[in-house]
Each structure stands twice: as C-alpha cells, then as structure tokens.
Scaffold this active site. Structure first.
Site, PDB file in Angstrom:
ATOM      1  N   ARG A  28     -19.747   4.139  25.180  1.00 45.46           N
ATOM      2  CA  ARG A  28     -21.038   4.604  25.699  1.00 45.46           C
ATOM      3  C   ARG A  28     -21.802   3.384  26.175  1.00 45.46           C
ATOM      4  O   ARG A  28     -22.195   2.521  25.391  1.00 45.46           O
ATOM      5  CB  ARG A  28     -21.835   5.346  24.632  1.00 45.46           C
ATOM      6  CG  ARG A  28     -23.138   5.945  25.198  1.00 45.46           C
ATOM      7  CD  ARG A  28     -23.843   6.814  24.171  1.00 45.46           C
ATOM      8  NE  ARG A  28     -24.998   7.476  24.774  1.00 45.46           N
ATOM      9  CZ  ARG A  28     -26.231   6.987  24.776  1.00 45.46           C
ATOM     10  NH1 ARG A  28     -26.471   5.821  24.187  1.00 45.46           N
ATOM     11  NH2 ARG A  28     -27.227   7.650  25.341  1.00 45.46           N
ATOM     12  N   GLY A  29     -22.007   3.314  27.469  1.00 47.33           N
ATOM     13  CA  GLY A  29     -22.586   2.132  28.083  1.00 47.33           C
ATOM     14  C   GLY A  29     -23.933   1.730  27.526  1.00 47.33           C
ATOM     15  O   GLY A  29     -24.200   0.544  27.301  1.00 47.33           O
ATOM     16  N   ASP A  31     -25.073   1.977  24.674  1.00 46.45           N
ATOM     17  CA  ASP A  31     -24.996   1.430  23.314  1.00 46.45           C
ATOM     18  C   ASP A  31     -24.419   0.019  23.281  1.00 46.45           C
ATOM     19  O   ASP A  31     -24.952  -0.859  22.595  1.00 46.45           O
ATOM     20  CB  ASP A  31     -24.129   2.334  22.428  1.00 46.45           C
ATOM     21  CG  ASP A  31     -24.788   3.667  22.132  1.00 46.45           C
ATOM     22  OD1 ASP A  31     -25.980   3.823  22.441  1.00 46.45           O
ATOM     23  OD2 ASP A  31     -24.091   4.550  21.598  1.00 46.45           O
ATOM     24  N   THR A  32     -23.300  -0.195  23.989  1.00 50.13           N
ATOM     25  CA  THR A  32     -22.549  -1.440  23.765  1.00 50.13           C
ATOM     26  C   THR A  32     -22.072  -2.145  25.029  1.00 50.13           C
ATOM     27  O   THR A  32     -21.350  -3.136  24.935  1.00 50.13           O
ATOM     28  CB  THR A  32     -21.308  -1.150  22.894  1.00 50.13           C
ATOM     29  OG1 THR A  32     -20.420  -0.269  23.604  1.00 50.13           O
ATOM     30  CG2 THR A  32     -21.694  -0.527  21.558  1.00 50.13           C
ATOM     31  N   ARG A  33     -22.457  -1.662  26.203  1.00 52.52           N
ATOM     32  CA  ARG A  33     -21.905  -2.228  27.440  1.00 52.52           C
ATOM     33  C   ARG A  33     -22.150  -3.728  27.547  1.00 52.52           C
ATOM     34  O   ARG A  33     -21.250  -4.489  27.934  1.00 52.52           O
ATOM     35  CB  ARG A  33     -22.499  -1.529  28.671  1.00 52.52           C
ATOM     36  CG  ARG A  33     -21.936  -2.053  29.987  1.00 52.52           C
ATOM     37  CD  ARG A  33     -22.632  -1.417  31.197  1.00 52.52           C
ATOM     38  NE  ARG A  33     -22.494   0.026  31.190  1.00 52.52           N
ATOM     39  CZ  ARG A  33     -21.431   0.677  31.676  1.00 52.52           C
ATOM     40  NH1 ARG A  33     -20.411  -0.006  32.155  1.00 52.52           N
ATOM     41  NH2 ARG A  33     -21.388   1.984  31.652  1.00 52.52           N
ATOM     42  N   GLY A  61     -20.945   8.604  40.363  1.00 47.28           N
ATOM     43  CA  GLY A  61     -21.237   9.542  41.433  1.00 47.28           C
ATOM     44  C   GLY A  61     -20.137  10.570  41.559  1.00 47.28           C
ATOM     45  O   GLY A  61     -19.276  10.719  40.700  1.00 47.28           O
ATOM     46  N   GLU A  95     -14.459  12.242  28.553  1.00 51.50           N
ATOM     47  CA  GLU A  95     -13.481  11.161  28.653  1.00 51.50           C
ATOM     48  C   GLU A  95     -12.552  11.168  27.447  1.00 51.50           C
ATOM     49  O   GLU A  95     -11.331  10.963  27.576  1.00 51.50           O
ATOM     50  CB  GLU A  95     -14.219   9.828  28.757  1.00 51.50           C
ATOM     51  CG  GLU A  95     -13.368   8.666  29.223  1.00 51.50           C
ATOM     52  CD  GLU A  95     -14.237   7.460  29.566  1.00 51.50           C
ATOM     53  OE1 GLU A  95     -14.715   7.385  30.710  1.00 51.50           O
ATOM     54  OE2 GLU A  95     -14.456   6.614  28.677  1.00 51.50           O
TER      55      GLU A  95
END
Length: 294
Positions: A28-29, A31-33, A61, A95
């Site tokens: 999850r970007g 949170d931890t990207r 997109g 995903e």
C-alpha cells in the site's frame, strides 16, 4: 538454436526462465512507498533481482489492471508487504487476489507475505484495522467482492511469511536483509520442465555429444548450433542438456521464444536485460548461457 559455453565454475544462480521479473512487489503506497518498501525494493535490485514496483513500471489510470496481471504472470515470486492500512485499499486487495490466482496456476510460484506492522493473526481473524476496513467495504462494495477479499487474506495468512516484530529484534535494515536472503534461497536454480516422453536414440546421441562438449573442462568460449525445422525437438534437447549441466557453471540463463519476444515493444532490450540479470547477479563472472530459438 545456439548454445554458448564459457569457463566452467560451480555456483548457484537465480533463474527466471520464462519470466520478466524475479519479484513482484505488492504494497500500500500511502503506508510504505517512501519508507520500508522503498528500502526493500532498493535492496532487491542491488542483489540482482529484477523487481516490479508499480510506480516504476506503469502509470495509474485506465488499463492498469491488465498491466499488473501481466507483471504478476511474468514474475517468479510475489512479496506482499502487509501494513496497518493495507486492507483499506481495494486496489491492494484486488492485487492480492490476482497474486493468489497466479499461485494456484503454478505450483512453484512463490508468495512471501511480509508483515510489517501487523500480525498474521490480524489477517486470519480480520480484527483491528482490518475489521474497520471491511466495515467500510461492506457499505460500498458488492458482497461477493468482499467475500473474495476476506478469503484471500485468510489464505495468505496461512502461508509461511516473515514478521518484523519476530525477526532481527525489529530492526528494519536487518529484516530487509533477511527478506533478500529468503528470496535468494527460493530463487536458486531449478530444473527446466522436460516432457516425460523424451527423445529418440538419434537425439540421445546428440545429447551425449553436447554433454561431452560442455564438460570437457575447457576455458575457451564456444558456440554449438542445432538447426532444423520447427517441432523436431530442438528445445527439448536444449532443456535436457541445460538441466544436466547448469550446476557446473557459475552463471547460466535459458532464453526461450526469442523470436516472439523480440517482436514485442522493447523486446530485444527485455531479452538483454533478462540475460544480463540472470548471469551477473550484481557481480562479474564467467558464464555459460543457452539461447534457444525455434
């Protein structure tokens, strides 16, 4: 079909024979990207693993789901970073479902759950932040979709994973090093799949000739070409010979369907990238590689 031989040295290497990526990185970007996942991605790449991370490979997109499905299909493993708010993202949950579908289709596909700031029991029981996330999903998403997500989380919670709190005394850098080591162990060379009904006596003679050529101890570079019409067993012979000899060499790569891949956008670059990544793994070496073209 051309077989290229170089100096013989024994070592293990990583193989992604039909894959574009060694690792598909799911997270999850928000949170931890820019923190844990960024450090993990860098460590994987530095270790020589071709790693898919969505912000590097595709743009958000329309049409992104098919691209992600293709990336998962053409990866050898998936590393899923479960963070506190992972389940709040419908994108991440979709995903996850795609990753588990890929695993069901291939017995040797590796899925490694990484529990960053959640416990496996949270996923299994779907308590805490997951309970709050699903309470929201039940109000906005179809019931069958929510059920699919719940089952996926329960399924992945039962896989052998890695928990930050339980390893390296909670030190993230050590934890990341451990993850990279685990991926390396799981990606060590595995034999190629060869049909049970092998080949005739004439082909066995050719196999013996190739084995003698590869095992003669020479440091010279050599090229062996097998040619003939499509469907006569050239690839099967190459796979059999590859399985018999790859452990004798410090590095190796088996590239299949070169003509087909080369016709795709950036196909030649993809082939070159796979070859170099397979045989170098971040260090210089003398190698043995096989290029196969029907």
């Amino acid at each position: 079909m051309a077989l290229v031989r170089a100096a013989q040295q024994t070592s293990s290497s990583y193989s992604c024979r039909y894959c574009r990526y060694h690792v598909f990185l799911s997270f999850r970007g928000q949170d931890t990207r820019k923190t844990f996942t960024d450090h993990l991605y860098t460590a994987l790449v530095n270790a020589g693993f071709r790693t898919f991370r969505d912000d590097d490979e595709v743009e958000r997109g329309e049409g992104i789901k098919p691209k992600l499905q293709k990336a998962i299909k053409h990866s050898r493993t998936s590393v899923i970073v479960f963070s506190k708010d992972y389940a709040s993202s419908t994108w991440c949950l979709d995903e996850l479902v795609m990753i588990l579908e890929r695993k069901r289709l291939s017995a040797d596909y590796v899925v490694l759950p990484v529990f960053y700031d959640v416990d496996p029991s949270d996923l299994r029981k779907q308590t805490g932040s997951l309970a709050k996330a699903f309470a929201r999903h039940q109000k906005t998403q179809p019931s069958n979709k929510v059920k699919e997500w719940r089952e996926a989380l329960a399924e992945v919670a039962d896989l052998a994973g890695m928990v930050l709190q339980n390893q390296a005394d909670g030190h993230e850098s050590k934890f990341i090093n451990n993850i990279v080591q685990v991926i390396g162990e799981k990606l060590k060379h595995r034999p190629l799949s060869v049909p049970h009904i092998m080949i005739g006596m004439h082909s066995l003679d050719l196999v013996n000739t190739l084995n003698l050529w590869l095992q003669d101890g020479s440091d010279d570079v050599g090229i062996f070409v097998i040619y003939g019409m499509s469907g006569i067993g050239k690839t099967t012979i190459a796979k059999f010979v590859y399985n018999s000899n790859y452990e004798r060499f410090e590095g190796s790569s088996f590239l299949e369907n070169i003509n087909e891949v080369s016709q795709q956008p950036n196909g030649l670059v993809q082939i070159q990238t796979q070859l170099l990544s397979d045989i170098l793994n971040g260090r210089k070496m003398k190698i043995s590689k096989m290029l196969v073209k029907d």
